[in-house]
Design an enzyme around this catalytic site. Structure first.
Site, mmCIF file in Angstrom:
data_model
loop_
_atom_site.group_PDB
_atom_site.id
_atom_site.type_symbol
_atom_site.label_atom_id
_atom_site.label_comp_id
_atom_site.label_asym_id
_atom_site.label_seq_id
_atom_site.Cartn_x
_atom_site.Cartn_y
_atom_site.Cartn_z
ATOM 1 N N CYS A 118 8.277 5.674 -17.559
ATOM 2 C CA CYS A 118 8.035 7.002 -16.965
ATOM 3 C C CYS A 118 9.270 7.900 -16.993
ATOM 4 C CB CYS A 118 7.513 6.854 -15.539
ATOM 5 S SG CYS A 118 5.967 5.957 -15.467
ATOM 6 N N HIS A 260 8.576 13.195 -11.699
ATOM 7 C CA HIS A 260 7.554 12.332 -12.303
ATOM 8 C C HIS A 260 6.369 12.228 -11.345
ATOM 9 C CE1 HIS A 260 5.387 9.142 -14.027
ATOM 10 N NE2 HIS A 260 5.765 8.234 -13.144
ATOM 11 N N ASN A 290 -1.008 9.667 -13.214
ATOM 12 C CA ASN A 290 0.337 9.349 -13.698
ATOM 13 C C ASN A 290 0.253 9.148 -15.213
ATOM 14 O OD1 ASN A 290 2.678 8.054 -14.488
ATOM 15 N ND2 ASN A 290 2.777 6.695 -12.713
HETATM 16 O O1 UT7 Z 1 5.127 5.510 -12.673
HETATM 17 C C1 UT7 Z 1 6.120 4.529 -12.537
HETATM 18 C C2 UT7 Z 1 6.390 4.242 -11.158
HETATM 19 N N1 UT7 Z 1 5.203 3.882 -10.429
HETATM 20 C C3 UT7 Z 1 5.098 4.275 -9.172
HETATM 21 O O2 UT7 Z 1 5.954 4.994 -8.725
HETATM 22 C C4 UT7 Z 1 3.978 3.734 -8.299
HETATM 23 C C5 UT7 Z 1 4.550 3.325 -6.983
HETATM 24 N N2 UT7 Z 1 3.617 2.687 -6.084
HETATM 25 C C6 UT7 Z 1 2.574 3.334 -5.523
HETATM 26 O O3 UT7 Z 1 2.312 4.478 -5.803
HETATM 27 C C7 UT7 Z 1 1.784 2.616 -4.451
HETATM 28 O O4 UT7 Z 1 2.475 1.451 -4.065
HETATM 29 C C8 UT7 Z 1 0.368 2.229 -4.918
HETATM 30 C C9 UT7 Z 1 -0.487 3.474 -5.068
HETATM 31 C C10 UT7 Z 1 0.441 1.471 -6.241
HETATM 32 C C11 UT7 Z 1 -0.295 1.338 -3.891
HETATM 33 O O5 UT7 Z 1 -0.328 2.011 -2.634
HETATM 34 P P1 UT7 Z 1 0.202 1.283 -1.328
HETATM 35 O O6 UT7 Z 1 -0.034 2.202 -0.234
HETATM 36 O O7 UT7 Z 1 1.604 0.833 -1.605
HETATM 37 O O8 UT7 Z 1 -0.788 0.069 -1.215
HETATM 38 P P2 UT7 Z 1 -0.463 -1.483 -1.199
HETATM 39 O O9 UT7 Z 1 -0.105 -1.968 -2.557
HETATM 40 O O10 UT7 Z 1 0.464 -1.782 -0.080
HETATM 41 O O11 UT7 Z 1 -1.897 -2.030 -0.820
HETATM 42 C C12 UT7 Z 1 -2.530 -1.731 0.421
HETATM 43 C C13 UT7 Z 1 -3.958 -2.258 0.369
HETATM 44 C C14 UT7 Z 1 -4.040 -3.669 -0.189
HETATM 45 O O12 UT7 Z 1 -5.054 -4.352 0.526
HETATM 46 P P3 UT7 Z 1 -4.672 -5.373 1.710
HETATM 47 O O13 UT7 Z 1 -3.812 -6.414 1.065
HETATM 48 O O14 UT7 Z 1 -3.945 -4.539 2.721
HETATM 49 O O15 UT7 Z 1 -6.014 -5.854 2.148
HETATM 50 C C15 UT7 Z 1 -4.472 -3.446 -1.622
HETATM 51 O O16 UT7 Z 1 -5.161 -4.556 -2.143
HETATM 52 O O17 UT7 Z 1 -4.728 -1.432 -0.514
HETATM 53 C C16 UT7 Z 1 -5.388 -2.260 -1.457
HETATM 54 N N3 UT7 Z 1 -5.580 -1.514 -2.693
HETATM 55 C C17 UT7 Z 1 -6.674 -0.761 -2.910
HETATM 56 N N4 UT7 Z 1 -7.772 -0.519 -2.147
HETATM 57 C C18 UT7 Z 1 -8.720 0.285 -2.654
HETATM 58 C C19 UT7 Z 1 -4.768 -1.398 -3.756
HETATM 59 N N5 UT7 Z 1 -5.313 -0.600 -4.690
HETATM 60 C C20 UT7 Z 1 -6.504 -0.193 -4.176
HETATM 61 C C21 UT7 Z 1 -7.527 0.651 -4.663
HETATM 62 N N6 UT7 Z 1 -8.609 0.860 -3.860
HETATM 63 N N7 UT7 Z 1 -7.468 1.268 -5.865
#
Ligand code: UT7
Length: 343
Positions: A118, A260, A290
């Site tokens: 990215c 980004h 993204n």
């Molecule tokens: O481009 C290069 C760099 N990339 C980035 O900068 C991305 C950085 N990371 C992020 O943007 C975020 O961490 C994400 C969008 C990837 C994830 O969001 P988050 O708020 O950090 O969620 P998390 O990974 O802590 O997950 C929270 C919950 C989990 O469920 P449990 O374990 O709490 O039951 C995930 O399994 O959300 C769940 N989850 C989803 N639920 C519904 C993860 N993806 C989804 C989804 N729909 N698509």
């Protein structure tokens, strides 16, 4: 006045097909509400079967060249360098840039790919600008293009919610340091201790040095979202601060920060770290997601098309991505002829 690389053309391209959050929710255990509140994304574009990164790169490149022609009234034959930032090249070898240059009719120009996920566009911009200021090139087409839909695990609800395909491009020409559009400085960095946080494990020499096929699923892209989120905020904020100090701008003096487009919560957190107001932050990720190396030039294109980015604005670009890598660039936005946006 010293020699500088000056931005004089801008273009972008998105594949036709739009995948809405609702469409994803019909296939995976997710919802429009989760995706919008956790990421700010409403839809993304994805390539059709048979369509690849080079196809988008050629479309964006052609638009940037047309924009440069309209802006500077100069023919394309001055272009002597094509730098393509991508992590989804058409093939592992050779680079995709020579094919893109050939299809754009640019003849025997120097061309190569840059791989910084990215952050790729900022790295490519720094590379091309440095080659211009060093006198190695006179006019460069810099493209960021990726088709992450081709490497995502169809069952991974997190990455499929975030990533979209696209391409964005700019043209740089040799000019003088005081001109609008002159790139004023760069801040670049990496931290390879985070290699595994954003990765495709298989397909490279490490996996192929062991006989036999790759383990199931290892050809797919994976991302460890939470630590990546934290580092994205930290590294884009720090890199932006480093560059602002070098360029001599305060954060209040920056008109637009084009970061980004990873996640609206990341953009807001960077804004908070830097003490920015909402109107200073450009965001188009609700419509495109993204788009990896295409993210920053597509956000620039949309901000220009929407009238949000105006000639004379002080612009800070900042990116973060796999590697880990990060990078920032600064310029005063020039008067550009951009034509009609290509979707
Ligand atoms: O481009 C290069 C760099 N990339 C980035 O900068 C991305 C950085 N990371 C992020 O943007 C975020 O961490 C994400 C969008 C990837 C994830 O969001 P988050 O708020 O950090 O969620 P998390 O990974 O802590 O997950 C929270 C919950 C989990 O469920 P449990 O374990 O709490 O039951 C995930 O399994 O959300 C769940 N989850 C989803 N639920 C519904 C993860 N993806 C989804 C989804 N729909 N698509």
């Amino acid at each position: 006045m010293s020699r500088a690389a000056v931005l004089c053309g801008l273009g972008g391209a998105l594949p036709e097909r739009i995948v809405s959050n609702e469409e994803l929710a019909a296939q995976l255990d997710t919802s429009d509400r989760w995706i919008r509140t956790r990421t700010g994304i409403g839809q993304r574009h994805v390539v059709a079967p048979g369509q690849s990164t080079s196809d988008l790169a050629v479309a964006a490149g052609a638009q940037a060249l047309a924009s440069a022609r309209g802006t500077a009234g100069q023919p394309d034959d001055g272009v002597d360098l094509v730098v393509l930032a991508t992590s989804t090249p058409d093939r592992p070898c050779p680079a995709t840039a020579p094919d893109v240059a050939h299809r754009l009719g640019l003849g025997g120009v120097a061309s190569f790919d840059v791989s910084a996920v990215c952050t790729g566009f900022v790295y490519a911009l720094a590379t091309a600008a440095s080659m211009i200021t060093a006198g190695v090139a006179g006019r460069a087409l810099v493209i960021g293009a990726d088709t992450f839909s081709t490497i995502l695990d169809p069952a991974d609800r997190t990455t499929r919610a975030i990533f979209g395909d696209g391409a964005g491009a700019v043209v740089l020409r040799a000019g003088e340091a005081g001109e609008p559009g002159a790139l004023l400085g760069f801040d670049l960095g990496s931290d390879g201790s985070g290699t595994d946080l954003i990765t495709v494990r298989a397909g490279g020499s490490r996996q192929r040095s062991v006989p036999g096929p790759a383990a199931a699923g290892e050809e797919f892209f994976t991302m460890d979202g939470r630590p990546v989120f934290t580092r994205a905020v930290l590294d884009m904020s720090r890199s932006s601060q480093n560059l602002l100090e070098r360029v001599g701008w305060s954060t209040a003096e920056v008109d637009k920060v084009v970061a980004h487009q990873a996640n609206i919560r990341i953009l807001n957190a960077v804004g908070e770290q830097l003490g920015l107001e909402e109107k200073q932050i450009v965001a188009n990720l609700d419509r495109v997601g993204n788009t990896v190396a295409a993210s920053i030039p597509l956000a620039l294109r949309d901000a220009v098309a929407g009238g949000e980015l105006q000639p004379g604005h002080r612009v800070l670009l900042t990116g973060f991505g796999g590697g880990l890598t990060w990078g920032s660039a600064a310029l005063v936005w020039p008067e550009l002829e951009t034509g009609r946006p290509h979707r």
